[in-house]
Design a protein around this motif. Sequence first.
Motif, PDB file in Angstrom:
ATOM      1  N   ALA A  18       0.822  -1.210   0.000  1.00  0.00           N
ATOM      2  CA  ALA A  18       0.000   0.000   0.000  1.00  0.00           C
ATOM      3  C   ALA A  18       0.856   1.259   0.000  1.00  0.00           C
ATOM      4  N   ASP A  19       1.922   1.272   0.779  1.00  0.00           N
ATOM      5  CA  ASP A  19       2.771   2.455   0.859  1.00  0.00           C
ATOM      6  C   ASP A  19       3.462   2.739  -0.481  1.00  0.00           C
ATOM      7  N   THR A  20       3.890   1.682  -1.174  1.00  0.00           N
ATOM      8  CA  THR A  20       4.533   1.851  -2.480  1.00  0.00           C
ATOM      9  C   THR A  20       3.567   2.449  -3.483  1.00  0.00           C
ATOM     10  N   THR A  21       2.335   1.922  -3.517  1.00  0.00           N
ATOM     11  CA  THR A  21       1.324   2.442  -4.439  1.00  0.00           C
ATOM     12  C   THR A  21       0.998   3.895  -4.138  1.00  0.00           C
ATOM     13  N   THR A  22       0.831   4.223  -2.856  1.00  0.00           N
ATOM     14  CA  THR A  22       0.490   5.594  -2.470  1.00  0.00           C
ATOM     15  C   THR A  22       1.619   6.558  -2.805  1.00  0.00           C
ATOM     16  N   ALA A  23       2.857   6.168  -2.522  1.00  0.00           N
ATOM     17  CA  ALA A  23       4.004   7.027  -2.821  1.00  0.00           C
ATOM     18  C   ALA A  23       4.114   7.276  -4.322  1.00  0.00           C
ATOM     19  N   TRP A  24       3.890   6.238  -5.113  1.00  0.00           N
ATOM     20  CA  TRP A  24       3.933   6.373  -6.574  1.00  0.00           C
ATOM     21  C   TRP A  24       2.847   7.335  -7.053  1.00  0.00           C
ATOM     22  N   ALA A  25       1.649   7.224  -6.500  1.00  0.00           N
ATOM     23  CA  ALA A  25       0.547   8.110  -6.885  1.00  0.00           C
ATOM     24  C   ALA A  25       0.858   9.565  -6.522  1.00  0.00           C
ATOM     25  N   ARG A  26       1.493   9.769  -5.385  1.00  0.00           N
ATOM     26  CA  ARG A  26       1.869  11.132  -4.988  1.00  0.00           C
ATOM     27  C   ARG A  26       2.916  11.707  -5.943  1.00  0.00           C
ATOM     28  N   GLN A  27       3.875  10.878  -6.344  1.00  0.00           N
ATOM     29  CA  GLN A  27       4.903  11.334  -7.281  1.00  0.00           C
ATOM     30  C   GLN A  27       4.285  11.718  -8.618  1.00  0.00           C
ATOM     31  N   LEU A  28       3.306  10.924  -9.055  1.00  0.00           N
ATOM     32  CA  LEU A  28       2.630  11.212 -10.320  1.00  0.00           C
ATOM     33  C   LEU A  28       1.925  12.571 -10.247  1.00  0.00           C
ATOM     34  N   LYS A  29       1.233  12.811  -9.170  1.00  0.00           N
ATOM     35  CA  LYS A  29       0.528  14.087  -8.996  1.00  0.00           C
ATOM     36  C   LYS A  29       1.527  15.237  -8.914  1.00  0.00           C
ATOM     37  N   ALA A  30       2.640  15.026  -8.215  1.00  0.00           N
ATOM     38  CA  ALA A  30       3.653  16.076  -8.079  1.00  0.00           C
ATOM     39  C   ALA A  30       4.260  16.450  -9.429  1.00  0.00           C
ATOM     40  N   ARG A  31       4.265  15.497 -10.374  1.00  0.00           N
ATOM     41  CA  ARG A  31       4.790  15.781 -11.709  1.00  0.00           C
ATOM     42  C   ARG A  31       3.738  16.392 -12.628  1.00  0.00           C
ATOM     43  N   GLY A  32       2.558  16.679 -12.074  1.00  0.00           N
ATOM     44  CA  GLY A  32       1.525  17.354 -12.845  1.00  0.00           C
ATOM     45  C   GLY A  32       0.589  16.438 -13.590  1.00  0.00           C
ATOM     46  N   ILE A  33       0.636  15.142 -13.325  1.00  0.00           N
ATOM     47  CA  ILE A  33      -0.270  14.189 -13.973  1.00  0.00           C
ATOM     48  C   ILE A  33      -1.495  14.020 -13.081  1.00  0.00           C
ATOM     49  N   GLU A  34      -2.613  14.540 -13.529  1.00  0.00           N
ATOM     50  CA  GLU A  34      -3.800  14.622 -12.681  1.00  0.00           C
ATOM     51  C   GLU A  34      -4.848  13.563 -12.990  1.00  0.00           C
ATOM     52  N   LEU A  35      -4.507  12.544 -13.752  1.00  0.00           N
ATOM     53  CA  LEU A  35      -5.481  11.509 -14.091  1.00  0.00           C
ATOM     54  C   LEU A  35      -5.895  10.725 -12.845  1.00  0.00           C
ATOM     55  N   PRO A  36      -7.180  10.392 -12.718  1.00  0.00           N
ATOM     56  CA  PRO A  36      -7.600   9.521 -11.620  1.00  0.00           C
ATOM     57  C   PRO A  36      -6.966   8.135 -11.771  1.00  0.00           C
ATOM     58  N   ILE A  37      -6.603   7.546 -10.641  1.00  0.00           N
ATOM     59  CA  ILE A  37      -5.910   6.252 -10.634  1.00  0.00           C
ATOM     60  C   ILE A  37      -6.791   5.199  -9.968  1.00  0.00           C
ATOM     61  N   ARG A  38      -6.973   4.082 -10.667  1.00  0.00           N
ATOM     62  CA  ARG A  38      -7.651   2.924 -10.104  1.00  0.00           C
ATOM     63  C   ARG A  38      -6.581   1.888  -9.767  1.00  0.00           C
TER      64      ARG A  38
END
Length: 280
Positions: free
Chosen positions: A163-183
């Motif tokens: 869970a922590d790996t997935t959440t950290a990856w999602a945060r990095q994606l958002k920080a890079r300006g990628i705003e797509l919803p993630i399933r």
Amino acid sequence: MLSQALNTISYEILPFKNAEESVLAHVPRTIALTIITTAARGLAPTLDLAQRLAGHGYSVSPHLAARLVKDERQLTDIVAQLRDAEVDGIFVIAGDVAEPAGRFPDALSLLEVLEATGHHFRRIGIAGYPEGHGGISQELIDRAIELKARYATHVVTQLCFHADTTTAWARQLKARGIELPIRVGLPGAVNRQKLVRISAGLGLGQSARFLKKQKSLLWRFFLPGGYSPNRLFERLAPRIPEPDNNLRGFHLFTFNELQQTESWRRTMLARIGETSAVRR
């Protein structure tokens, strides 16, 4: 939040024998479906099943494996075929075949042509890799998702059991300006015997690639008591509304264990309801 996540979940299925009957018997029409494409079977079974299920009232997104599409003409024909069947979603991947059938070596090249030639799709999914990809460098993966995001409406992650790996990856994606919803992709309620049979049914080359990519899945299936999605689901669901990531739901890889997976979902909903009643 757990209840919302369970009610907006989506299922992935394989275009194998009796898949249509199993969906009709066990899956509510409120649950969105994706249908994978395998190198051994090609695009036709996936597209055919997608059209039939759409005719039954399901929201369906067939996988379009870019390396199996020969050229722009075939892509145009596929789009027209899906439009006529009122299939308004797709999930675009590169595909696992060693050599492309034509001009599309990866998902990005197909997405670019799809955008240029026009389409009717309201939902276009792309893959996300919280733990990277065995055959592609992290730098290339990061660059690819940035480019593909321009053409997509959402991301579905490959399997990740942390869970922590997935959440950290999602945060990095958002920080890079990628705003797509993630399933978040999770295995459904699948037993180990079924996984072995599915792997065998994919064909020797496809099966070898599947097993190589899913080592952590196989290891977990052979733990005492087997695998259950409960723990990972319960850890990730509370993180869906957090503002620093774009986690927005779950996608279950069912391996066509639809009765068991849907039974798991309903059991979880009932358990949440009972817990809420006790708290009140």
